[in-house]
Design a protein around this motif. Structure first.
Motif, PDB file in Angstrom:
ATOM      1  N   ALA A  22       0.861  -1.173   0.000  1.00  0.00           N
ATOM      2  CA  ALA A  22       0.000   0.000   0.000  1.00  0.00           C
ATOM      3  C   ALA A  22       0.899   1.225   0.000  1.00  0.00           C
ATOM      4  CB  ALA A  22      -0.936   0.023   1.201  1.00  0.00           C
ATOM      5  N   VAL A  23       0.407   2.291  -0.595  1.00  0.00           N
ATOM      6  CA  VAL A  23       1.087   3.590  -0.528  1.00  0.00           C
ATOM      7  C   VAL A  23       0.103   4.504   0.178  1.00  0.00           C
ATOM      8  CG1 VAL A  23       2.227   5.419  -1.821  1.00  0.00           C
ATOM      9  CG2 VAL A  23       2.245   3.075  -2.699  1.00  0.00           C
ATOM     10  N   THR A  24       0.339   4.713   1.472  1.00  0.00           N
ATOM     11  CA  THR A  24      -0.676   5.376   2.284  1.00  0.00           C
ATOM     12  C   THR A  24      -0.055   5.991   3.534  1.00  0.00           C
ATOM     13  OG1 THR A  24      -2.855   5.030   3.300  1.00  0.00           O
ATOM     14  CG2 THR A  24      -1.253   3.252   3.536  1.00  0.00           C
ATOM     15  N   GLN A  25      -0.921   6.525   4.408  1.00  0.00           N
ATOM     16  CA  GLN A  25      -0.431   7.226   5.589  1.00  0.00           C
ATOM     17  C   GLN A  25       0.034   6.238   6.664  1.00  0.00           C
ATOM     18  OE1 GLN A  25      -3.636   6.521   5.345  1.00  0.00           O
ATOM     19  NE2 GLN A  25      -4.487   6.260   7.392  1.00  0.00           N
ATOM     20  N   LEU A  26       0.675   6.782   7.686  1.00  0.00           N
ATOM     21  CA  LEU A  26       1.140   5.981   8.825  1.00  0.00           C
ATOM     22  C   LEU A  26       0.325   6.321  10.072  1.00  0.00           C
ATOM     23  CD1 LEU A  26       5.019   6.373   8.467  1.00  0.00           C
ATOM     24  CD2 LEU A  26       3.633   4.416   7.760  1.00  0.00           C
ATOM     25  N   PRO A  27      -0.044   5.285  10.845  1.00  0.00           N
ATOM     26  CA  PRO A  27      -0.131   3.884  10.416  1.00  0.00           C
ATOM     27  C   PRO A  27      -1.385   3.672   9.581  1.00  0.00           C
ATOM     28  CG  PRO A  27      -0.940   4.078  12.656  1.00  0.00           C
ATOM     29  CD  PRO A  27      -0.487   5.463  12.251  1.00  0.00           C
ATOM     30  N   PHE A  28      -1.407   2.601   8.821  1.00  0.00           N
ATOM     31  CA  PHE A  28      -2.571   2.255   8.009  1.00  0.00           C
ATOM     32  C   PHE A  28      -3.396   1.240   8.789  1.00  0.00           C
ATOM     33  CE2 PHE A  28      -4.187   0.031   3.978  1.00  0.00           C
ATOM     34  CZ  PHE A  28      -5.293   0.861   3.914  1.00  0.00           C
ATOM     35  N   SER A  29      -4.646   1.571   9.046  1.00  0.00           N
ATOM     36  CA  SER A  29      -5.473   0.778   9.952  1.00  0.00           C
ATOM     37  C   SER A  29      -5.582  -0.682   9.520  1.00  0.00           C
ATOM     38  CB  SER A  29      -6.870   1.389  10.085  1.00  0.00           C
ATOM     39  OG  SER A  29      -7.507   1.474   8.822  1.00  0.00           O
ATOM     40  N   SER A  30      -5.699  -0.923   8.222  1.00  0.00           N
ATOM     41  CA  SER A  30      -5.838  -2.304   7.750  1.00  0.00           C
ATOM     42  C   SER A  30      -4.586  -3.117   8.055  1.00  0.00           C
ATOM     43  CB  SER A  30      -6.115  -2.324   6.245  1.00  0.00           C
ATOM     44  OG  SER A  30      -7.362  -1.729   5.955  1.00  0.00           O
ATOM     45  N   PHE A  31      -3.400  -2.488   7.951  1.00  0.00           N
ATOM     46  CA  PHE A  31      -2.165  -3.194   8.244  1.00  0.00           C
ATOM     47  C   PHE A  31      -1.949  -3.328   9.743  1.00  0.00           C
ATOM     48  CE2 PHE A  31      -0.328  -2.029   3.867  1.00  0.00           C
ATOM     49  CZ  PHE A  31      -0.765  -3.235   3.346  1.00  0.00           C
ATOM     50  N   LEU A  32      -2.459  -2.389  10.519  1.00  0.00           N
ATOM     51  CA  LEU A  32      -2.440  -2.565  11.971  1.00  0.00           C
ATOM     52  C   LEU A  32      -3.177  -3.842  12.357  1.00  0.00           C
ATOM     53  CD1 LEU A  32      -3.114   1.028  13.386  1.00  0.00           C
ATOM     54  CD2 LEU A  32      -1.065  -0.354  13.778  1.00  0.00           C
TER      55      LEU A  32
ATOM     56  N   ASN B 266       8.070   0.850  15.996  1.00  0.00           N
ATOM     57  CA  ASN B 266       6.830   0.568  16.741  1.00  0.00           C
ATOM     58  C   ASN B 266       5.587   1.202  16.117  1.00  0.00           C
ATOM     59  OD1 ASN B 266       8.218  -0.918  18.847  1.00  0.00           O
ATOM     60  ND2 ASN B 266       8.963   1.074  19.566  1.00  0.00           N
ATOM     61  N   THR B 267       5.708   1.607  14.846  1.00  0.00           N
ATOM     62  CA  THR B 267       4.492   2.026  14.144  1.00  0.00           C
ATOM     63  C   THR B 267       3.538   0.845  14.046  1.00  0.00           C
ATOM     64  OG1 THR B 267       5.670   3.699  12.865  1.00  0.00           O
ATOM     65  CG2 THR B 267       3.572   2.945  11.980  1.00  0.00           C
ATOM     66  N   TYR B 268       4.126  -0.342  13.832  1.00  0.00           N
ATOM     67  CA  TYR B 268       3.351  -1.582  13.781  1.00  0.00           C
ATOM     68  C   TYR B 268       3.919  -2.581  14.788  1.00  0.00           C
ATOM     69  CZ  TYR B 268       1.578   0.333   9.402  1.00  0.00           C
ATOM     70  OH  TYR B 268       0.988   1.134   8.453  1.00  0.00           O
ATOM     71  N   LYS B 269       3.121  -3.541  15.150  1.00  0.00           N
ATOM     72  CA  LYS B 269       3.545  -4.578  16.083  1.00  0.00           C
ATOM     73  C   LYS B 269       4.722  -5.358  15.492  1.00  0.00           C
ATOM     74  CE  LYS B 269       1.616  -8.346  18.871  1.00  0.00           C
ATOM     75  NZ  LYS B 269       0.403  -9.168  19.138  1.00  0.00           N
ATOM     76  N   THR B 270       5.631  -5.773  16.336  1.00  0.00           N
ATOM     77  CA  THR B 270       6.850  -6.505  15.947  1.00  0.00           C
ATOM     78  C   THR B 270       7.711  -5.706  14.979  1.00  0.00           C
ATOM     79  OG1 THR B 270       5.864  -7.722  14.071  1.00  0.00           O
ATOM     80  CG2 THR B 270       5.635  -8.712  16.260  1.00  0.00           C
ATOM     81  N   GLN B 271       7.714  -4.379  15.149  1.00  0.00           N
ATOM     82  CA  GLN B 271       8.588  -3.518  14.348  1.00  0.00           C
ATOM     83  C   GLN B 271       9.394  -2.656  15.316  1.00  0.00           C
ATOM     84  OE1 GLN B 271       6.876  -0.146  12.362  1.00  0.00           O
ATOM     85  NE2 GLN B 271       8.975   0.563  12.035  1.00  0.00           N
ATOM     86  N   PRO B 272      10.414  -3.244  15.975  1.00  0.00           N
ATOM     87  CA  PRO B 272      11.146  -2.529  17.021  1.00  0.00           C
ATOM     88  C   PRO B 272      12.102  -1.465  16.500  1.00  0.00           C
ATOM     89  CG  PRO B 272      12.121  -4.681  16.645  1.00  0.00           C
ATOM     90  CD  PRO B 272      10.902  -4.625  15.795  1.00  0.00           C
ATOM     91  N   GLU B 273      12.395  -1.456  15.191  1.00  0.00           N
ATOM     92  CA  GLU B 273      13.362  -0.520  14.646  1.00  0.00           C
ATOM     93  C   GLU B 273      12.727   0.336  13.544  1.00  0.00           C
ATOM     94  OE1 GLU B 273      16.509  -2.937  13.202  1.00  0.00           O
ATOM     95  OE2 GLU B 273      17.297  -3.433  15.191  1.00  0.00           O
TER      96      GLU B 273
END
Length: 347
Positions: free
Chosen positions: A217-227, A267-274
């Protein structure tokens, strides 16, 4: 009996003329504001006869669940709240490429467009190869859209994408156009994997059900569907390689740079520590170039005089200010919008 038939014919002619009055063309100047039956809609039109408050306008958005779709609905609500410029409706589309095609054929008057698709249309490249549309014009910037590639955990590198089922957006979407460009930079074509032509909601469901291995996706942060997807443990955010980022940010064949280097914070998304390195581009509210200067001027003025209200309508617009217009100096801005920006000293 003859008198009765005459009355019926007169009524039919009246209804026929009324049906023609709601043209979606902003250049239809057949009605003056004084002819509007809604006196509350005449205030912005009293000094400007080219604005017909009864005219109908369509705004092209995007696929269900995507930010473009939400932007189309947001601006429909926002402009209709103004009650003086016309009647707006949101048109369901697959995204940016189709929005421009719909503006070309008159189905839509406005559309939400990403910068890469906008430049492709003006230059006649990629999806618009050999058929440029130079009459697409920018009204206002909206938000920066980040390229995001979500994959199942067995995909570690760009090379691992080969042979996988990858969601690339609906046919005619900006995501599909971006996927073709980005996977080409990675040394792949759609023949090297199994492309899934699905919109945001359908793509997320496919990944949840194990019917797809990746989605972009090319979209804003965070993207609810990817959350939703990462919270369910079905995918993770995969970084772009530095080589792909470098290639994407080169000017290339475009008349203006399309992508810029960007970072998705940790931490924008889960399991994204960096922090994750990626690329991003602007997205814009655009329109057909033949819309009247007066109409676009008034809409542009309405946007920025009420931007605080607009900020609250969608999270992607929360930080939008008129200073963002300064980044649009090299873009094809509609003359009506440009007039307002020059009055405000931002361009």
């Amino acid at each position: 009996m003859k008198r009765f038939l005459s009355l019926v014919l007169a009524l039919a002619m009246t209804l026929s003329l009324a049906a023609c009055g709601g043209s979606n063309s902003a250049t239809d100047e057949g009605k003056t504001p004084e002819q509007s039956t809604d006196s509350s809609n005449t205030s912005a039109s009293e000094t400007n006869s080219s604005i017909d408050p009864s005219a109908l306008y369509a705004i092209g958005g995007g696929a269900t669940g995507g930010t473009f779709n939400a932007m189309g609905a947001t601006f429909t609500q926002f402009f209709n709240d103004g009650k003086v410029y016309g009647q707006f409706s949101a048109t369901a589309t697959t995204g940016g490429v189709q929005n421009i095609m719909f503006m070309q054929n008159g189905t839509c008057d406005f559309g939400i467009i990403g910068l890469s698709v906008l430049v492709d249309a003006v230059d006649g490249t990629n999806a618009f190869d050999g058929k440029p549309y130079e009459d697409v014009k920018v009204i206002a910037p909206l938000y920066n859209a980040y390229f995001q590639q979500f994959c199942t955990k067995d995909i570690k590198t760009e090379a691992d994408l080969r042979g996988k089922k990858l969601v690339v957006g609906g046919p005619g979407s900006g995501d599909e156009a971006t996927a073709k460009q980005l996977y080409t930079l990675m040394g792949m074509s759609f023949d090297d994997f199994d492309p899934q032509y699905l919109g945001s909601n359908e793509g997320i469901e496919a990944m949840k059900d194990g019917h797809a291995d990746g989605a972009i996706a090319v979209t804003q942060l965070p993207f609810s569907s990817f959350l939703e997807l990462t919270n369910a443990g079905k995918a993770y955010l995969m970084p772009l390689s530095q080589e792909t980022i470098d290639k994407a940010c080169e000017p290339g064949e475009h008349s203006i740079p399309v992508w810029f280097r960007a970072t998705i914070p940790a931490n924008t998304y889960k399991t994204q520590p960096e922090d994750i390195a990626t690329i991003a581009q602007g997205s814009y509210l655009c329109c057909r170039g033949d819309l009247s200067d007066e109409l676009v001027y008034e809409l542009t003025k309405y946007i920025w005089e009420n931007v605080d209200d607009l900020n609250m309508l969608h999270a992607a617009l929360a930080n939008l200010t008129i200073d963002d217009v300064k980044d649009c100096a090299d873009l094809p801005i509609h003359p009506g919008a440009l007039k307002y920006y020059q009055e405000q000293g931002v361009l």
